[in-house]
Design a protein around this motif. Structure first.
Motif: not given
Lengths: 336, 336
Positions: B176-185
């Motif tokens: 994997r080369r293009d990481l993303a995150v769904i973060a919290g408040p």
DNA sequence: CGATCCCATGAAATCGATTACATGGCGACC
DNA sequence: GGTCGCCATGTAATCGATTTCATGGGATCG
């Protein structure tokens, strides 16, 4: 901690006046109010609710005893109770009976000693002398989710009979002929109800449930798993299984997931009493009977508050809803 | 309700003697004990815990304020707290802050007024004047799960840094080369921590996270769903997504389930902070970081009891565990 | 047998608030 | 201007337990 006496001294007034200010009594002069308020803030005064409760008899606290906090159904119930209670200005003390009648009684006793204004109980067993007595003794008591014999208290129940009828109709209509059930413990009223409704429905279709088609669990995860293991290993499997609550369903699904060949829905149709938000994430999606959980908790609190207010409260019954999903598709349609 | 005075009169003894019998004071004659016990039973006497608390200052009650009771993580935490507390002879009053700092303060205030012996709080926001003050004022306070600035109270946290490192290592190692995150408040300490750890780990691999790769949620289901919808619709999707808590993961999974073509794990690897019992029932099974939830609650209670006993209590940090499952399999292995 | 000590018990204070009752002052009304 | 009454405030009782202190009686010991 500063007491009312400290405030009274610092303000050079009587404790009665401080009390009147704090509780918003009408006959207090603005000057008095301001002075007391100022000093109360300054001293960081917080009225001692314990002392107040002693005098006023009234704790603005409700007790909630549920039978199993690990079961998401009851956590959702608890959440609804807490929410509704807070809106009415009450706090909630929670007790987890863990399906153990003794532990249930332990909590009822403690909550009564703490002078809760009212008690909401999901009865672990069909009968409890302590509950009986609490109800007799004009204690404000409301039962939720499960009936209990000889306890004269208002109840709010979710009746799944109609939904179970519908489920069995559907199963039969889609060609299932050998239905089975993984039931709960006999001591729980809901378990009896669901089993009885299922039996009645199958009987109505001319295929009464034999003893071999009834597996006994205890409403916990492990027992669901064990029952399902037993069931899939048996030489003549049923072609439809009804699991009597969500916790046991988790165990059932675990076991099914470990099998090499998927059985549901082709070989076995699967339906669960209790819906969970993740049931539609599974493949196949899981047919379930949804209970009005939040409303159950909400109604329980309102009924309890009405009882506390001295009103007469009738029992209530809420209806459940059948959610047909992939796990009960007919065999033909189910072929991948 | 029968009071101690009623019992005393009926038994022809003083209230002091009844009290001594009930509390198990050593110097009571067997005759006295028997007589009082008999009458107490007969009158169905239950000591009024409110009155007792007023005199003894001590309620044997703990307060627990969690930030979101809908989140299974916190219900499990609450369950562990209740369980541990009960074993130590304490009851628990639960408050649900619903991620709202005002509501959190409301509960802290009420619980202090009720003279709880101690308070366990999952801080909704990084800072709260009331909490600060409660801590200052020698109130027994323990923070769980999330740090809070300027509140001097012992904390017990789950540190996911190591597990997040491991996760990122794995993602990179599997292509994997293009990481993303769904973060919290941002107000929640855990959210910051997890995001920071994720950023640090990606940077360590020479691929620092750009702002475009950070979606902001609020730790609730709907926000996870919205973020994922946005994410899959974008022209250049990332090839790995890390969801910062379990509630948001539910929303993410819902959305993914509604898509016609499965994206995970081939197009997108998916990993979640928080494990749930049903993650291994999904297809693909879901990679997750497991928190020691029950231990967190247990330790919090023990730390609190130690504080109540006057001991000095150091902070504690528990480690999290990465559970690699199907949703992060390498693209090649993932082809159906 | 007498002095001493301790044990079992009771009377009364106490915890921190609320509230019934008493009181003084001020305004209203005739 | 006097009387009536109400309003603001204080004094003290009260809620139901625990606990300190006092006391009487019995056991122990020399």
């Amino acid at each position: 901690m500063a007491t009312i006496k400290d405030v009274a001294q610092a303000a050079n007034v009587s404790t009665a006046s401080v009390s009147r200010v704090m509780t918003g009594h009408p006959s207090v002069s603005p000057a008095m109010r301001d002075k007391v308020m100022a000093i109360a803030h300054e001293l960081n005064f917080r009225p001692n609710a314990v002392a107040r409760s002693l005098r006023t008899t009234g704790t603005r606290t409700l007790g909630l005893v549920v039978s199993d906090l690990l079961n998401p159904f009851f956590t959702e119930l608890a959440r609804a109770v807490e929410d509704t209670a807070r809106q009415a200005g009450y706090s909630v003390i929670v007790g987890n009976a863990d399906e153990d009648p003794d532990q249930q009684d332990h909590y009822v006793r403690i909550l009564l000693e703490r002078q809760v204004d009212g008690l909401i109980v999901v009865p672990t067993a069909v009968t409890s002398p302590l509950l009986h007595e609490a109800a007799e003794h004009a204690h404000n008591l409301v039962l939720v989710d499960r009936p209990a014999a000889d306890v004269y208290a208002p109840m709010v129940l979710a009746d799944g009979t109609r939904a179970i009828d519908e489920l069995v109709d559907h199963l039969v209509a889609t060609g299932r002929r050998d239905l089975a059930v993984i039931a709960g413990p006999d001591q729980a009223g809901t378990s009896r109800q669901r089993l009885a409704a299922f039996q009645a429905a199958t009987a109505r279709h001319g295929m009464p449930l034999t003893e071999r088609r009834i597996w006994r669990g205890d409403f916990r995860r492990a027992s669901g798993r064990a029952a399902m293991a037993d069931l899939v290993a048996s030489p003549d499997r049923p072609d439809a299984v009804f699991v009597a609550n969500g916790s046991m369903a988790l165990g059932v699904l675990e076991l099914l997931a470990e099998l090499d060949t998927p059985l549901v829905p082709h070989d076995i149709a699967l339906a669960v009493f209790d819906d969970m938000p993740w049931f539609s994430l599974l493949r196949p999606t899981l047919t379930a009977i949804e209970q009005p959980t939040a409303r159950l908790g909400e109604r329980a609190v309102h009924m309890l508050l009405a009882r506390i207010a001295g009103e007469d409260v009738p029992d209530e019954t809420l209806d459940c809803r059948l959610l047909l999903r992939g796990s009960t598709l007919p065999r033909e349609a189910a072929q991948p």
